[in-house]
Scaffold this motif. Structure first.
Motif, PDB file in Angstrom:
ATOM      1  N   PRO A  84      -3.509  -7.217  -5.929  1.00 48.20           N
ATOM      2  CA  PRO A  84      -4.335  -6.748  -4.813  1.00 48.20           C
ATOM      3  C   PRO A  84      -4.101  -7.481  -3.504  1.00 48.20           C
ATOM      4  O   PRO A  84      -4.185  -6.860  -2.430  1.00 48.20           O
ATOM      5  CB  PRO A  84      -5.768  -6.970  -5.315  1.00 48.20           C
ATOM      6  N   GLY A 140       0.772  -1.238   0.000  1.00 46.23           N
ATOM      7  CA  GLY A 140       0.000   0.000   0.000  1.00 46.23           C
ATOM      8  C   GLY A 140       0.795   1.276   0.000  1.00 46.23           C
ATOM      9  O   GLY A 140       0.205   2.360  -0.019  1.00 46.23           O
ATOM     10  N   ARG A 160      -2.956   3.408  -5.756  1.00 49.10           N
ATOM     11  CA  ARG A 160      -3.124   3.209  -4.308  1.00 49.10           C
ATOM     12  C   ARG A 160      -4.592   3.225  -3.916  1.00 49.10           C
ATOM     13  O   ARG A 160      -5.006   2.515  -2.981  1.00 49.10           O
ATOM     14  CB  ARG A 160      -2.361   4.288  -3.536  1.00 49.10           C
ATOM     15  N   LEU A 178      -5.528  -0.300  -4.380  1.00 50.15           N
ATOM     16  CA  LEU A 178      -4.816  -1.288  -3.562  1.00 50.15           C
ATOM     17  C   LEU A 178      -5.041  -1.095  -2.064  1.00 50.15           C
ATOM     18  O   LEU A 178      -5.151  -2.073  -1.317  1.00 50.15           O
ATOM     19  CB  LEU A 178      -3.309  -1.209  -3.862  1.00 50.15           C
ATOM     20  N   ALA A 179      -5.065   0.151  -1.618  1.00 57.96           N
ATOM     21  CA  ALA A 179      -5.191   0.438  -0.184  1.00 57.96           C
ATOM     22  C   ALA A 179      -6.064   1.679   0.010  1.00 57.96           C
ATOM     23  O   ALA A 179      -5.587   2.723   0.454  1.00 57.96           O
ATOM     24  CB  ALA A 179      -3.801   0.647   0.432  1.00 57.96           C
ATOM     25  N   LYS A 206      -1.378  -5.838  -1.920  1.00 52.05           N
ATOM     26  CA  LYS A 206      -1.461  -4.383  -1.994  1.00 52.05           C
ATOM     27  C   LYS A 206      -0.208  -3.818  -2.669  1.00 52.05           C
ATOM     28  O   LYS A 206       0.385  -2.834  -2.222  1.00 52.05           O
ATOM     29  CB  LYS A 206      -1.655  -3.763  -0.608  1.00 52.05           C
TER      30      LYS A 206
END
Length: 513
Positions: free
Chosen positions: A349, A54, A272, A275-276, A352
């Motif tokens: 994913p 992340g 991002r 992903l986070a 992350k």
């Protein structure tokens, strides 16, 4: 929908615990990949960013915005992201769905009453979601001559009108063939549902909430924005600018399919968010809509290369994203390709993790090598194959393709030999062309696409058009009678699918003069 989400769950289960637990790649390892590719392909400019757990853990920029200018690429340099724009268009639609302004299963004609496909049944049953999944039945790249080469005079209304004349290559929802036109239609659906221009909506609904401060869409001033990379190609062992921007960058018809420009910083923020995501970002786009756009809707063919290099067993298209397993790890990705500009985004994913690649060179192999070598840092960190190994493999494959695609020996066609074929010809979606004498030569000129102008050449008993601007040359197949049809086809069958001359059917209207 439940079955499709079950497929997504299967894809997620492929993610290996080994990859999730592996040590992050070091800066030295990442530098080794980037340096090898930069040296091997002599890129004009390159920007790479890597995310792990992340967080942005690596950025690297090399080269120049304009070769020889001394203007260095930075994290804030704007690149054309090309088809990576598609995920932004699908996200805009997801936002409108979330706001209750449309539904994924709404018929397209609810928003665009003039929308027509060649098949009336498909016209009535094409849903908003179908616009994003490359399963319309159209041939790969069908109608792309209304988008490229730029600049041209085709409008989005021309595209909506022209779709009715593009003959399907397979049944609706029965297979995969990449298309761009329906993403342009999707942009028009967004405009109708959102009661504003696509460009305004994308800025308001996507760029601004995510803080993508440098991303550009629509018309803007190059010098006022500043720090803009220009596209290049390799010519006589040096990088030269092609298709350079004017100071005033216009709005383009193809924007929803591939018209966004962003910086590395912006693209890492975009990544991002997937992903986070922060709590605020999960309110901006809910987990439900995120899952919908990452659901695999259309199975895609898996190449022998993907199987050999990555052990890929699962490959499908969602809403603006490609979904696959690589070395047993679940990935979500896309690439972007425009003349002299290449981009890629790869997301892992479960960890992350992921990376962004932006380059301003005509270098597809360089992008492929970077994608493979960087992905291996996460999915198979002990893999012994370095960037140069992947490059060597591509070189061997491409040398065979280059040999097969050598242009035929030709000479300028004589006006007298084509006297009965000269005149103005019309195709129902592409419009008119002229085949008329200019001095001792016969010239092909497209009324609405100024770059598609060239000289008619003769190769043996066949005729071709050699374009002035270096686009993919095309065979001309003249009819044998006055009421016949003029057809065209790519000389190089491996050329970019957007050179879709095969969809053209010209009827002669009248002579020259």
């Amino acid at each position: 929908m439940a079955a499709k989400r079950a497929l997504l769950a299967i894809g997620l289960a492929l993610a290996s615990s080994v990859a999730a637990a592996a040590d992050p790649p070091t800066s030295a390892q990442l530098d080794s990949v980037v340096d090898a590719v930069m040296a091997r392909y002599h890129l004009a400019g390159l920007a790479v960013g890597v995310i792990d757990h992340g967080e942005v853990v690596y950025t690297r920029t090399l080269g120049e915005r304009v070769a020889g200018s001394g203007q260095a690429i930075t994290n804030d340099t704007l690149f054309k992201i090309a088809s990576n724009s598609k995920a932004m268009t699908s996200t805009l639609l997801a936002r409108l769905v979330q706001e209750g302004k449309l539904r994924w299963d709404d018929p397209v004609r609810r928003y665009l009453p003039d929308f027509r496909m060649a098949d009336p049944w498909v016209t009535e049953h094409m849903q908003v979601g179908d616009l994003l999944t490359h399963r319309s039945g159209l041939r790969e790249g069908a109608g792309d001559l209304m988008l490229w080469p730029e600049p041209n005079d085709f409008t989005r209304q021309d595209i909506v009108h022209g779709l009715a004349y593009l003959k399907p290559a397979y049944s609706f929802r029965a297979g995969y063939a990449y298309d761009n036109l329906l993403y342009v239609v999707a942009g028009e659906v967004a405009a109708a549902a959102g009661h504003d221009h696509y460009e305004t909506l994308l800025r308001r609904e996507v760029f601004e909430p995510l803080g993508l401060a440098r991303c550009q869409i629509g018309a803007w001033n190059r010098d006022a924005v500043g720090n803009v990379a220009e596209p290049h190609e390799r010519e006589h062992d040096r990088n030269v600018v092609i298709n350079a921007d004017d100071a005033e960058i216009p709005n383009i018809t193809s924007a929803p399919a591939g018209g966004v420009r962003c910086s590395l910083t912006d693209m890492l923020s975009w990544a991002r968010n997937w992903l986070a995501p922060t709590p605020q970002q999960l309110q901006w786009l809910t987990p439900e809509q995120r899952q919908i756009v990452w659901t695999p809707y259309t199975p895609m063919p898996i190449s022998a290369q993907k199987r050999a290099w990555n052990g890929t067993r699962f490959y499908a298209y969602g809403y603006g994203w490609r979904i696959a397993d690589m070395d047993g790890v679940f990935t979500v990705s896309h690439t972007g390709t425009l003349s002299g500009m290449y981009s890629a985004m790869m997301l892992l994913p479960e960890r992350k993790a992921g990376f962004v690649i932006l380059m301003n060179s005509e270098a597809e192999d360089a992008r492929t090598v970077l994608i493979e070598a960087l992905t291996k840092q996460f999915t198979s960190p002990n893999d012994a194959h370095d960037a140069n190994w992947f490059a060597d493999q591509l070189d061997r494959a491409s040398s065979t393709a280059r040999e097969a695609a050598k242009p035929p020996v030709s000479q300028a066609a004589k006006v007298d030999d084509l006297r009965s074929q000269l005149g103005r010809w019309r195709d129902p979606w592409f419009g008119t062309i002229s085949l008329c004498p200019q001095g001792d030569a016969v010239r092909f000129v497209a009324a609405k696409s100024p770059r598609l102008a060239g000289t008619v050449m003769r190769a043996g008993q066949r005729y071709l058009v050699h374009w002035d601007h270096g686009d993919t040359d095309a065979w001309l197949s003249f009819p044998t009678d006055a009421k016949g049809v003029l057809h065209m086809s790519k000389i190089d069958p491996q050329a970019d699918f957007s050179s879709d001359f095969e969809d053209l059917s010209f009827h002669r209207e009248h002579g020259c003069g």
